[in-house]
Design a protein around this motif. Sequence first.
Motif, PDB file in Angstrom:
ATOM      1  N   VAL A 123       2.582   9.282   3.096  1.00  0.00           N
ATOM      2  CA  VAL A 123       2.493   8.084   2.267  1.00  0.00           C
ATOM      3  C   VAL A 123       3.929   7.671   1.983  1.00  0.00           C
ATOM      4  O   VAL A 123       4.716   8.457   1.460  1.00  0.00           O
ATOM      5  N   LEU A 124       4.277   6.447   2.330  1.00  0.00           N
ATOM      6  CA  LEU A 124       5.633   5.941   2.124  1.00  0.00           C
ATOM      7  C   LEU A 124       5.575   4.850   1.065  1.00  0.00           C
ATOM      8  O   LEU A 124       4.925   3.817   1.270  1.00  0.00           O
ATOM      9  N   ILE A 125       6.239   5.084  -0.065  1.00  0.00           N
ATOM     10  CA  ILE A 125       6.125   4.161  -1.207  1.00  0.00           C
ATOM     11  C   ILE A 125       7.418   3.371  -1.364  1.00  0.00           C
ATOM     12  O   ILE A 125       8.504   3.930  -1.477  1.00  0.00           O
ATOM     13  N   HIS A 126       7.252   2.076  -1.388  1.00  0.00           N
ATOM     14  CA  HIS A 126       8.381   1.150  -1.372  1.00  0.00           C
ATOM     15  C   HIS A 126       9.164   1.115  -2.681  1.00  0.00           C
ATOM     16  O   HIS A 126       8.745   1.638  -3.712  1.00  0.00           O
ATOM     17  N   GLU A 127      10.303   0.453  -2.611  1.00  0.00           N
ATOM     18  CA  GLU A 127      11.146   0.210  -3.790  1.00  0.00           C
ATOM     19  C   GLU A 127      10.518  -0.876  -4.674  1.00  0.00           C
ATOM     20  O   GLU A 127       9.437  -1.393  -4.379  1.00  0.00           O
ATOM     21  N   ILE A 128      11.234  -1.227  -5.720  1.00  0.00           N
ATOM     22  CA  ILE A 128      10.753  -2.243  -6.664  1.00  0.00           C
ATOM     23  C   ILE A 128      10.662  -3.621  -6.021  1.00  0.00           C
ATOM     24  O   ILE A 128      10.089  -4.549  -6.587  1.00  0.00           O
ATOM     25  N   TRP A 129      11.179  -3.757  -4.805  1.00  0.00           N
ATOM     26  CA  TRP A 129      11.132  -5.044  -4.093  1.00  0.00           C
ATOM     27  C   TRP A 129       9.849  -5.200  -3.290  1.00  0.00           C
ATOM     28  O   TRP A 129       9.612  -6.243  -2.706  1.00  0.00           O
ATOM     29  N   GLY A 130       9.035  -4.178  -3.253  1.00  0.00           N
ATOM     30  CA  GLY A 130       7.762  -4.273  -2.542  1.00  0.00           C
ATOM     31  C   GLY A 130       7.870  -3.889  -1.077  1.00  0.00           C
ATOM     32  O   GLY A 130       8.831  -3.255  -0.635  1.00  0.00           O
ATOM     33  N   LEU A 131       6.876  -4.302  -0.318  1.00  0.00           N
ATOM     34  CA  LEU A 131       6.761  -3.904   1.089  1.00  0.00           C
ATOM     35  C   LEU A 131       7.627  -4.818   1.955  1.00  0.00           C
ATOM     36  O   LEU A 131       7.147  -5.701   2.656  1.00  0.00           O
ATOM     37  N   THR A 132       8.929  -4.570   1.906  1.00  0.00           N
ATOM     38  CA  THR A 132       9.896  -5.386   2.641  1.00  0.00           C
ATOM     39  C   THR A 132      10.075  -4.852   4.066  1.00  0.00           C
ATOM     40  O   THR A 132       9.577  -3.787   4.418  1.00  0.00           O
ATOM     41  N   GLU A 133      10.840  -5.590   4.859  1.00  0.00           N
ATOM     42  CA  GLU A 133      11.105  -5.164   6.231  1.00  0.00           C
ATOM     43  C   GLU A 133      11.864  -3.843   6.263  1.00  0.00           C
ATOM     44  O   GLU A 133      11.704  -3.056   7.206  1.00  0.00           O
ATOM     45  N   HIS A 134      12.692  -3.603   5.276  1.00  0.00           N
ATOM     46  CA  HIS A 134      13.404  -2.323   5.229  1.00  0.00           C
ATOM     47  C   HIS A 134      12.413  -1.162   5.194  1.00  0.00           C
ATOM     48  O   HIS A 134      12.585  -0.163   5.900  1.00  0.00           O
TER      49      HIS A 134
ATOM     50  N   VAL B   6       4.556  12.856   0.769  1.00  0.00           N
ATOM     51  CA  VAL B   6       4.856  11.544   0.195  1.00  0.00           C
ATOM     52  C   VAL B   6       6.367  11.393   0.076  1.00  0.00           C
ATOM     53  O   VAL B   6       7.075  12.317  -0.326  1.00  0.00           O
ATOM     54  N   VAL B   7       6.846  10.227   0.480  1.00  0.00           N
ATOM     55  CA  VAL B   7       8.249   9.845   0.350  1.00  0.00           C
ATOM     56  C   VAL B   7       8.295   8.519  -0.390  1.00  0.00           C
ATOM     57  O   VAL B   7       7.514   7.608  -0.082  1.00  0.00           O
ATOM     58  N   GLY B   8       9.185   8.409  -1.365  1.00  0.00           N
ATOM     59  CA  GLY B   8       9.292   7.155  -2.103  1.00  0.00           C
ATOM     60  C   GLY B   8      10.720   6.867  -2.487  1.00  0.00           C
ATOM     61  O   GLY B   8      11.544   7.780  -2.617  1.00  0.00           O
ATOM     62  N   TYR B   9      11.010   5.586  -2.701  1.00  0.00           N
ATOM     63  CA  TYR B   9      12.364   5.129  -3.003  1.00  0.00           C
ATOM     64  C   TYR B   9      12.374   4.350  -4.318  1.00  0.00           C
ATOM     65  O   TYR B   9      11.614   3.386  -4.466  1.00  0.00           O
ATOM     66  N   CYS B  10      13.235   4.770  -5.262  1.00  0.00           N
ATOM     67  CA  CYS B  10      13.391   4.050  -6.532  1.00  0.00           C
ATOM     68  C   CYS B  10      12.046   4.011  -7.265  1.00  0.00           C
ATOM     69  O   CYS B  10      11.509   5.050  -7.627  1.00  0.00           O
ATOM     70  N   PHE B  11      11.481   2.837  -7.492  1.00  0.00           N
ATOM     71  CA  PHE B  11      10.116   2.676  -8.009  1.00  0.00           C
ATOM     72  C   PHE B  11       9.168   3.597  -7.255  1.00  0.00           C
ATOM     73  O   PHE B  11       8.329   4.288  -7.837  1.00  0.00           O
TER      74      PHE B  11
END
Length: 255
Positions: free
Chosen positions: A31-42, A143-148
């Motif tokens: 499960v890859l959880i995005h930053e506070i910017w949401g599901l961006t291209e990054h 699970v891997v997540g960034y920031c948020f």
Amino acid sequence: MPALITLNTPDGETFDCFVARPDGVPRGGLVLIHEIWGLTEHITDVADRFAGEGYLVIAPDILSHAGVEPALGAELFALMNSADEAERTAGQPRMRESLAASRAPEYAEWAVAALCATVDRLAADLSRSAPSAPAPAAGGIGVVGYCFGGTYAFLLAAADDRIRAVVPFYGTAPDPERMARIQAPILALYGGRDRALMDALPAVRTQMAAAGVDFTAHVYPEASHAFFNDTGSRYDPTAAADAWEQATAFLAAHV
């Protein structure tokens, strides 16, 4: 092949996910959880990178539920990473307004339920990929997540005991009660110049030890918050490269 799918939470609400599949049978799921910017291209690019390591990756969009769809997230990201300090300062009120709904307790409950539904889908897909193998051989789930997303990586591990490894990049640790529910080992990655998280880290180490959680923190002294995001102004290529090696080795050992 990457693809978009739609999943349901237990209350029947839907959310979209980006899926990146490896060549051949997956070695495990993420499960890859995005930053506070949401599901961006990054984030979709990072999902592809993990798929290249052999993982089946699902990156859920959990911020659209709070009103921050990917296009708005990308716009806010560009605004807050502007080289113009006046522009960044002027954008702060819009940033706070856009993210207000994501800070509500009821949103957190929904988001954790959505993440658990993501684990459901990963578990089902992994079983189908190796139907004759016993459950451990079919590949575990991390699970891997960034920031948020790093914060929600902790929360998902506390809520779902199917998680076998947790890799939060510069996420905020949960309260001790939730912390005690985490059964998976954790590799937490931080920038030494991320003052708030650095100030909190000694207490986090103590609380994790008291809860019996296998917790390892790796700090990059010269890096800042969001050092892994190669599209942002705080990107640190040296720290990011080492963090990638640390994360992939940790996942290989536990997932």
